[in-house]
Scaffold this motif. Structure first.
Motif, PDB file in Angstrom:
ATOM      1  N   VAL A  19       0.840  -1.202   0.000  1.00  0.00           N
ATOM      2  CA  VAL A  19       0.000   0.000   0.000  1.00  0.00           C
ATOM      3  C   VAL A  19       0.874   1.251   0.000  1.00  0.00           C
ATOM      4  N   VAL A  20       1.960   1.224   0.788  1.00  0.00           N
ATOM      5  CA  VAL A  20       2.862   2.366   0.836  1.00  0.00           C
ATOM      6  C   VAL A  20       3.443   2.627  -0.551  1.00  0.00           C
ATOM      7  N   LEU A  21       3.893   1.552  -1.202  1.00  0.00           N
ATOM      8  CA  LEU A  21       4.465   1.698  -2.542  1.00  0.00           C
ATOM      9  C   LEU A  21       3.425   2.260  -3.510  1.00  0.00           C
ATOM     10  N   GLY A  22       2.195   1.706  -3.427  1.00  0.00           N
ATOM     11  CA  GLY A  22       1.108   2.196  -4.285  1.00  0.00           C
ATOM     12  C   GLY A  22       0.872   3.682  -4.096  1.00  0.00           C
ATOM     13  N   CYS A  23       0.797   4.127  -2.831  1.00  0.00           N
ATOM     14  CA  CYS A  23       0.566   5.548  -2.537  1.00  0.00           C
ATOM     15  C   CYS A  23       1.668   6.398  -3.143  1.00  0.00           C
ATOM     16  N   PHE A  79      -4.441  17.931  -0.553  1.00  0.00           N
ATOM     17  CA  PHE A  79      -3.755  17.202  -1.618  1.00  0.00           C
ATOM     18  C   PHE A  79      -2.372  16.769  -1.153  1.00  0.00           C
ATOM     19  N   TYR A  80      -2.071  15.508  -1.388  1.00  0.00           N
ATOM     20  CA  TYR A  80      -0.751  14.991  -1.046  1.00  0.00           C
ATOM     21  C   TYR A  80       0.045  14.797  -2.318  1.00  0.00           C
ATOM     22  N   ARG A  81       1.364  14.942  -2.206  1.00  0.00           N
ATOM     23  CA  ARG A  81       2.234  14.699  -3.349  1.00  0.00           C
ATOM     24  C   ARG A  81       3.516  14.042  -2.830  1.00  0.00           C
ATOM     25  N   THR A  82       4.050  13.111  -3.609  1.00  0.00           N
ATOM     26  CA  THR A  82       5.274  12.408  -3.208  1.00  0.00           C
ATOM     27  C   THR A  82       6.459  13.365  -3.255  1.00  0.00           C
ATOM     28  N   SER A  83       7.240  13.403  -2.180  1.00  0.00           N
ATOM     29  CA  SER A  83       8.420  14.277  -2.132  1.00  0.00           C
ATOM     30  C   SER A  83       9.607  13.574  -2.792  1.00  0.00           C
ATOM     31  N   ASP A  84      10.739  14.246  -2.860  1.00  0.00           N
ATOM     32  CA  ASP A  84      11.936  13.618  -3.435  1.00  0.00           C
ATOM     33  C   ASP A  84      12.329  12.387  -2.633  1.00  0.00           C
ATOM     34  N   ALA A  85      12.274  12.539  -1.297  1.00  0.00           N
ATOM     35  CA  ALA A  85      12.582  11.394  -0.435  1.00  0.00           C
ATOM     36  C   ALA A  85      11.611  10.255  -0.720  1.00  0.00           C
ATOM     37  N   THR A  87      10.037   9.659  -3.561  1.00  0.00           N
ATOM     38  CA  THR A  87      10.360   9.044  -4.851  1.00  0.00           C
ATOM     39  C   THR A  87      11.491   8.045  -4.697  1.00  0.00           C
ATOM     40  N   SER A  88      12.527   8.437  -3.901  1.00  0.00           N
ATOM     41  CA  SER A  88      13.655   7.502  -3.789  1.00  0.00           C
ATOM     42  C   SER A  88      13.253   6.293  -2.943  1.00  0.00           C
ATOM     43  N   LEU A  89      12.332   6.505  -1.955  1.00  0.00           N
ATOM     44  CA  LEU A  89      11.819   5.351  -1.196  1.00  0.00           C
ATOM     45  C   LEU A  89      11.075   4.408  -2.137  1.00  0.00           C
TER      46      LEU A  89
END
Lengths: 112, 316
Positions: A19-23, A79-85, A87-89
């Motif tokens: 789920v974390v990866l999906g998000c 609204f949430y957005r993936t940060s740089d950290a 993306t690398s996670l």
């Protein structure tokens, strides 16, 4: 009855980290809670709302997501957005998942 | 239009979050629930039914609240459970029986029937068991909530060195039992009275010691108990812990010695009654000597196990 319960537990264990990866992947384009819930379900990452909503906040607190309130529409939404950290996670998690999937494939291959 | 059910649900899942995040969580959850209801209404479901269904699917708000607050949904988790279980088992096996015997002995001095003696023992034993179970559990529940800092990372060097750390463990457990008994005895003496005067119970300790000197005593007992629990849950003695332990023991000796020196430790009413009954005046001196020796013995034993534990754990 017990079999049913233990089967559910095992399936849950396997799905937990996905789920974390999906998000992280879906939120490369900003999204809000309910829409993300539907999108996850559509893409096969079925998850409960009461797990997802606290998870989003936890990921934000850990710095993997950033958030912003959007008040343009009638209903204000966070609204949430993936940060740089984040993306690398996601990259790390994906690599891990691939290597697991290769490992599982080699298990079933040696069986046959 | 959101109705009261949604409001009640949101209030239940956002309470105790702290003002800063509460309004944010509340606004977000409100939006998410409204979105979910709208989606169902679009599928042709009646709005009130949709609301019920959405909230039912979200489940118990207490679980959601715990998720938001990152709070454990258990009283004592796997990290502390075994220690809690062992300690509770040992204390429950020792403290209530000793209390039973002590209470029965005291009661037997008063010429009561055997039934009354046993009943008094059982009552005291049961209440000691309840106190032990309750307070031990409270301490561990607090440890659980103080979080990960208590244990640190495990490595093979922390594997218990078989006979030696059993000594640490055994002396911690002995200390905890001793401290519990001391606390129970002081309370018992104050509220019920160990001695008998004309068949009426009377306290051995001076009632004027309440509240200050007794609070000081209980603070020392609690601090020493924390050290013992730390040995049981975290690991071996360190020099700093031995220093704290020695300080506590010296404070304990000075507290008792000061009170003895001023003649304030023992209930004056009891002393007068003993002298009236024909005891020599030396009884005060004898009692003071016994109390003083017991105090010094108890404290020296505590200091010794602290330093011995430190030497053992640094010599590995």
């Amino acid at each position: 009855m017990t079999d049913r319960v233990s089967l559910d537990t095992h399936l849950q264990e396997v799905r937990r980290g996905t789920v974390v990866l999906g998000c992280l992947q879906i939120l490369q384009t900003p999204g809000y809670g309910y829409k993300l819930l539907e999108e996850l379900a559509q893409r096969g990452f079925t998850t409960d709302a009461n797990t997802l909503y606290p998870l989003l906040r936890r990921l934000e607190k850990q710095g993997y997501l950033t958030s912003e309130w959007n008040t343009d529409e009638a209903r204000p939404r966070k609204f949430y957005r993936t940060s740089d950290a984040g993306t690398s996670l996601a990259t790390t998690l994906t690599a891990e998942w691939r290597s697991l999937s290769t490992a599982i494939a080699s298990l079933t291959a040696s069986e046959n | 239009m959101t109705t009261t059910l949604t409001h009640r649900y949101i209030a239940a899942s956002t309470k105790n979050l702290g003002a800063a995040s509460e309004s944010d969580v509340r606004a977000e959850l409100e939006g998410s629930i409204a979105d979910a209801i709208d989606a169902r209404v679009e599928q042709g479901i009646e709005r009130t039914d949709a609301e019920r269904a959405v909230l039912t699917e979200l489940g118990d708000p207490a679980i959601l609240a715990a998720g938001y607050a990152d709070r454990p949904l258990h009283l004592i988790g796997p990290r502390h459970y075994l220690t809690w279980l062992r300690l509770l088992g040992i204390l429950l096996a020792t403290v209530p029986p000793i209390t039973f015997i002590g209470a029965a002995l005291v009661e037997s001095l008063s010429n009561d029937s055997i039934g009354e003696i046993i009943a008094a023992g059982i009552t005291a034993g049961l209440s000691a068991a309840m106190h032990v179970a309750f307070w031990v559990t409270v301490v561990f529940a607090v440890l659980e909530r103080l979080g990960a800092a208590t244990r640190g990372h495990w490595n093979v060097d922390r594997l218990p060195d078989y006979p030696r750390s059993n000594v640490d463990r055994a002396s911690s457990i002995a200390s905890l039992s001793g401290l519990t008994l001391l606390a129970v005895a002081v309370c018992w003496d104050s509220f019920i009275g160990f001695a008998r005067l004309d068949a009426e119970p009377i306290a051995i300790l001076n009632p004027d010691l309440w509240p200050w000197a007794i609070s000081g005593l209980f603070t020392l007992i609690a601090a020493r108990a924390v050290l013992s629990v730390r040995i049981l849950t975290v690991g071996p003695w360190t020099t700093r812990m031995a220093i704290v332990n020695t300080t506590l023991a010296i404070l304990f000796i000075s507290l008792i010695a000061t009170l003895l020196g001023r003649g304030e430790l023992i209930n004056p009413e009891l002393v007068l009654a003993a002298i009236d009954a024909g005891a020599s005046r030396d009884i005060v001196r004898v009692l003071a000597l016994v109390a003083g020796l017991a105090t010094v013995g108890f404290a020296s034993w505590s200091i010794a196990i602290g330093w011995r534990g430190t030497v053992n754990s640094t010599n590995r």
